[in-house]
Motif scaffolding. Structure first.
Motif, PDB file in Angstrom:
ATOM      1  N   GLU A 133     -15.608 -48.125  -9.571  1.00  0.00           N
ATOM      2  CA  GLU A 133     -16.914 -47.609  -8.728  1.00  0.00           C
ATOM      3  C   GLU A 133     -16.677 -47.568  -7.230  1.00  0.00           C
ATOM      4  O   GLU A 133     -17.624 -46.916  -6.989  1.00  0.00           O
TER       5      GLU A 133
ATOM      6  N   ALA B 265     -15.897 -43.809  -6.583  1.00  0.00           N
ATOM      7  CA  ALA B 265     -17.052 -43.286  -7.261  1.00  0.00           C
ATOM      8  C   ALA B 265     -18.037 -43.381  -5.926  1.00  0.00           C
ATOM      9  O   ALA B 265     -18.737 -42.384  -5.613  1.00  0.00           O
TER      10      ALA B 265
ATOM     11  N   THR C  79     -20.105 -43.722 -10.836  1.00  0.00           N
ATOM     12  CA  THR C  79     -19.293 -42.578 -11.743  1.00  0.00           C
ATOM     13  C   THR C  79     -19.968 -41.508 -12.502  1.00  0.00           C
ATOM     14  O   THR C  79     -19.752 -40.301 -12.479  1.00  0.00           O
TER      15      THR C  79
ATOM     16  N   GLY D 198     -14.412 -49.005 -13.389  1.00  0.00           N
ATOM     17  CA  GLY D 198     -15.126 -47.896 -13.930  1.00  0.00           C
ATOM     18  C   GLY D 198     -15.987 -47.713 -14.761  1.00  0.00           C
ATOM     19  O   GLY D 198     -16.550 -48.469 -15.201  1.00  0.00           O
TER      20      GLY D 198
END
Ligand code: PLP
Length: 380
Positions: free
Chosen positions: A241, A244, A33, A28
């Motif tokens: 990710e 995202a 993001t 993340g």
């Protein structure tokens, strides 16, 4: 078969997921993001945004940030998704349920004040179907009684509220905190996914910690400290990710997706208006202070029998329409804990509300099939 929902792929999702592999960053808080979070902050004038793995997670973060303790009272509509209440119940809060409006399943803003006690900590309005609650009334209660407001904007992406001062604000930018969902049934999706919006800057620092498992890792990456460690409670609230990247592809097509959904919604409305009036079926109402983001097109039948009959009839014609919430105050988990009054409007929506198929790729012919079939059902 005309399904209730079909997740829409807008085009670049797989390309961007591929990019995350090339970037060598799958966990993340990477580039995608940040890009998504910046987009929301800039386009909708939100405070600090944190992507989460679901709206449920964002609600749980909100309950932690507000430091909800056992016995605190939280006011919200009973006609909502489980997670709105569950996030606060997890912290030991007492959930105080309010009724819905007569013209709309959203919380009846005029029934909130009578529910406020010295233990009330927050109000959680839910923008049902992406249609704004009357936020001036709610923010006024908030300032008069010193209560936090958490907007459950799970369904309310790209929808707006115009206050008495004439200012048009995006839903999610008004409460102290707000939450969104990118579950595959929402307008903008990432499979599962969500976001917490922090409009009250005092919560920002702690949110960074809660988001990163209770560590000060965000400060570490910003070079503010030498090593990171455990500083508070928290959880793994941030999505990878890969999620995202998928979301970013959707955000690039936000306008197209919204326009298409509104076209479908308006087509339903036009085709059903006359029939609905004749058959005493309630159609969605958009108050003058609200906009329509075409998240849901629903009908409210006068009783459950009629709704059941229509659902069955549609099914024989291979059309999948579904009802929505069962009242939380009468749920198996909460009915023995509930001490408030009967909530008549909420129960009316529980019995009578039906949602029609609504997704990007639904074409005009399919819309006509759905509306014609509904009209024929009441003739039979
Ligand atoms: C969808 C929804 C949620 C939960 O969203 P998830 O992302 O699935 O956790 C919460 N509240 C409302 C009003 C919703 O519609």
């Amino acid at each position: 078969m005309i399904y209730f929902n079909k997740p829409h792929i807008s085009g670049k999702e797989l390309d961007y997921i591929q990019d995350t592999f090339q970037n060598g960053k799958l966990s993340g808080n990477g580039e995608f993001t940040q890009r998504c979070q910046r987009f929301f902050q800039e386009k909708f004038n939100f405070g600090r945004c944190f992507l989460t793995t679901s709206c449920t997670d964002a609600l749980e973060m909100a309950a932690l940030l507000l430091d909800i303790q056992s016995g605190d009272e939280i006011i919200m509509p009973s006609y909502t998704f489980v997670s709105t209440a569950n996030a606060f119940a997890l912290r030991g809060a007492k959930i105080v349920f309010a009724d819905s409006r007569k013209d709309h399943p959203g919380i009846d803003e005029d029934k909130i004040e009578e529910l406020i006690t010295p233990k009330t900590k927050a109000i959680v309005p839910v923008h049902y179907a992406g249609v704004a609650c009357d936020m001036d009334k709610i923010m006024d209660l908030s300032s008069r009684y010193g209560l936090y407001v958490v907007e459950d904007a799970a369904q309310a992406i790209d929808s707006y509220y115009t206050g008495r001062d004439g200012q048009k604000k995006a839903l999610g930018s008004i409460g102290h905190l707000a939450v969104f969902s990118f579950h595959e049934t929402k307008n903008i999706i990432s499979g599962e996914g969500g976001m917490l919006v922090i409009n009250e800057p005092e919560f920002e620092k702690r949110a960074e910690v809660l988001w990163e498992k209770g560590t000060n890792r965000s400060a570490f990456f910003k070079g503010e400290i030498d090593k990171y460690c455990w500083v508070d409670v928290g959880s793994s609230f941030l999505p990878s990710e890969i999620i995202a990247a998928f979301l970013w592809a959707q955000l690039e097509k936000l306008e197209d997706i919204q326009n298409q959904r509104k076209k479908i919604w308006n087509s339903y409305y036009k085709k059903l208006l006359e029939w609905a009036e004749k058959d005493s079926v309630q159609l969605p109402v958009i108050p003058s202070y609200a906009t329509n983001n075409a998240h849901i097109f629903y009908l409210v039948f006068p009783n459950m029998e009629e709704r059941i009959q229509v659902v069955k009839w549609l099914k024989t014609k291979k059309i999948h329409a579904i009802f929505h919430y069962t009242s939380l105050h009468k749920s198996l988990y909460y009915k023995d804990k509930y001490t408030g009054r009967a909530l008549f409007q909420c129960e009316r929506y529980e019995r009578g509300l039906l949602r029609l198929p609504l997704y990007y790729d639904l074409n005009e012919e399919e819309i006509s099939t759905v509306t014609r079939t509904i009209q024929n059902s009441s003739a039979s």
